[in-house]
Design an enzyme around this catalytic site. Structure first.
Site, PDB file in Angstrom:
ATOM      1  N   CYS A 111       0.840  -0.989   0.336  1.00 18.54           N
ATOM      2  CA  CYS A 111      -0.486  -0.117  -0.381  1.00 18.54           C
ATOM      3  C   CYS A 111       0.374   1.037  -0.007  1.00 18.54           C
ATOM      4  CB  CYS A 111      -0.793   0.289   1.734  1.00 18.54           C
ATOM      5  SG  CYS A 111      -2.495  -1.505   1.388  1.00 18.54           S
ATOM      6  N   HIS A 247      -2.045   7.944   2.239  1.00 19.52           N
ATOM      7  CA  HIS A 247      -3.080   6.875   1.968  1.00 19.52           C
ATOM      8  C   HIS A 247      -4.267   6.787   2.489  1.00 19.52           C
ATOM      9  CE1 HIS A 247      -3.418   2.227   1.363  1.00 19.52           C
ATOM     10  NE2 HIS A 247      -2.994   1.816   2.374  1.00 19.52           N
ATOM     11  N   ASN A 277     -10.469   1.034   0.562  1.00 23.37           N
ATOM     12  CA  ASN A 277      -8.376   1.530   0.853  1.00 23.37           C
ATOM     13  C   ASN A 277      -8.676   0.613  -0.549  1.00 23.37           C
ATOM     14  OD1 ASN A 277      -6.315   0.056   1.417  1.00 23.37           O
ATOM     15  ND2 ASN A 277      -6.924  -0.759   3.008  1.00 23.37           N
TER      16      ASN A 277
END
Ligand code: UT7
Length: 320
Positions: A111, A247, A277
């Site tokens: 990520c 993020h 996400n």
């Protein structure tokens, strides 16, 4: 290096929190309070590589270029059905770039990968080995989770974020870190068995496993450290930065980071409520949406910051 244009794409099918309670024991109330997520887009009939190529085409259009102008395609992707060829090679095919003078390559730093890839692009551009790189972060995380595990399946969405990068002085500083902690987030696929393999490790499949609380804590503390460090490295102060794009893993993580900086809260952007996400795609998708909606303008300063499986973290200061 400079961002010449951005693009993004998400699947057509939107799944709300209420729809998820058909699959697992959960509720809109739990998901909203614990994560800030209200809905996400999930791949159904689309082809993943076509979604990535569409984001790429939009970035090329925004840069005022045509696919033939691209001389390198770099994709960041944690997982998709093709182990080989690379996603970048598939994107090249879908964009109709015939080659052979446009090399293609994939990267994977979980990520946190978006800034890792920016660093690679910067290395190619500043050493004149590429002039216009199409850089795409594309993820179908919803195919990495076990849809009977409420702890993970409610968190993620699918998306692709892209940009064309060229020569310029917009990449001001970056910071990358990695700390070996392989068990906080992982996903294992089975490889083909051989006649020589021992029993141990043959059945290696394990849908995504996540130590959520641990990741939460590490994300908040690493972001506080990395954001300060990277801004200082760029010779700037935190208040000089117009936009913070972190993020998009959990709105509570973003809020916790935000609370530790004495900055106007609107400088911290967010789209997790509608996207979930989307792993490495989360920052470039957010960036593209904020640019298109007129909230980020040419010449403004941005900080990108991410974290993910590894445990890896990344941050960069970029002038748009
Ligand atoms: O991008 C990198 C990957 N992202 C992350 O790792 C995200 C980081 N972590 C987080 O965002 C949060 O830790 C989560 C959202 C994953 C979890 O939130 P939490 O506040 O840390 O909850 P928890 O895991 O401590 O679970 C609290 C309770 C548990 O029940 P008990 O033991 O208190 O009875 C869970 O079983 O909530 C339960 N629970 C749920 N309930 C309803 C867990 N998932 C769900 C759910 N719906 N989907």
């Amino acid at each position: 290096m400079k961002i010449l244009g951005t693009g993004s794409a998400v699947p057509k099918f939107t799944v709300t929190n209420d729809m998820l309670s058909d699959y697992v024991e959960t509720s809109d109330e739990w998901i909203t309070t614990r994560t800030g997520i209200k809905s996400r887009q999930i791949i159904t009939t689309e082809r993943f590589e076509e979604m990535a190529a569409l984001a790429g085409q939009r970035a090329i259009d925004a840069a005022g270029l045509v696919p033939e102008d691209i001389d390198f395609i770099i994709c960041h992707n944690v997982c998709n059905c093709y182990v080989t060829p690379s996603l970048a090679a598939l994107v090249q095919h879908h964009l109709g770039i015939t080659g052979p003078n446009c090399p293609t390559m994939d990267l994977n730093s979980a990520c946190a990968g978006f800034v890792y890839g920016l660093d690679i692009c910067d290395a190619f551009i500043t050493t004149s080995r590429a002039k216009r790189i199409l850089y795409i972060c594309a993820e179908e995380v919803t195919r990495m989770v076990d849809w009977t595990q409420r702890e993970t399946c409610v968190l993620f969405g699918d998306a692709a974020g892209a940009m064309v990068l060229g020569e310029g002085d917009g990449y001001l500083a970056s910071k990358l870190t990695s700390t070996p902690m392989p068990d906080v987030i992982y996903y294992r696929l089975p490889c083909e068995p051989t006649p020589f393999e021992t029993g141990e490790g043959i059945d290696t499949h394990m849908a995504m496993q996540l130590k959520g609380r641990e990741v939460f804590r590490m994300a908040v503390s690493s972001a506080q450290r990395d954001i300060k460090d990277v801004v200082e490295k760029a010779g700037l102060r935190l208040e000089d930065i117009d936009h913070y794009l972190l993020h998009q893993a959990n709105q509570r993580i973003i809020d916790a980071i935000k609370q530790n900086f004495d900055l106007p809260p609107e400088r911290f952007h967010s789209n997790i409520h509608k996207r979930g996400n989307t792993s490495s795609a989360s920052i470039p998708v957010l960036l593209d949406e904020e640019i298109r909606e007129g909230r980020i303008h040419r010449g403004e300063l941005m900080v990108f910051n991410g974290f993910g499986a590894g445990f890896v973290t990344s941050a960069a200061v970029v002038r748009y």
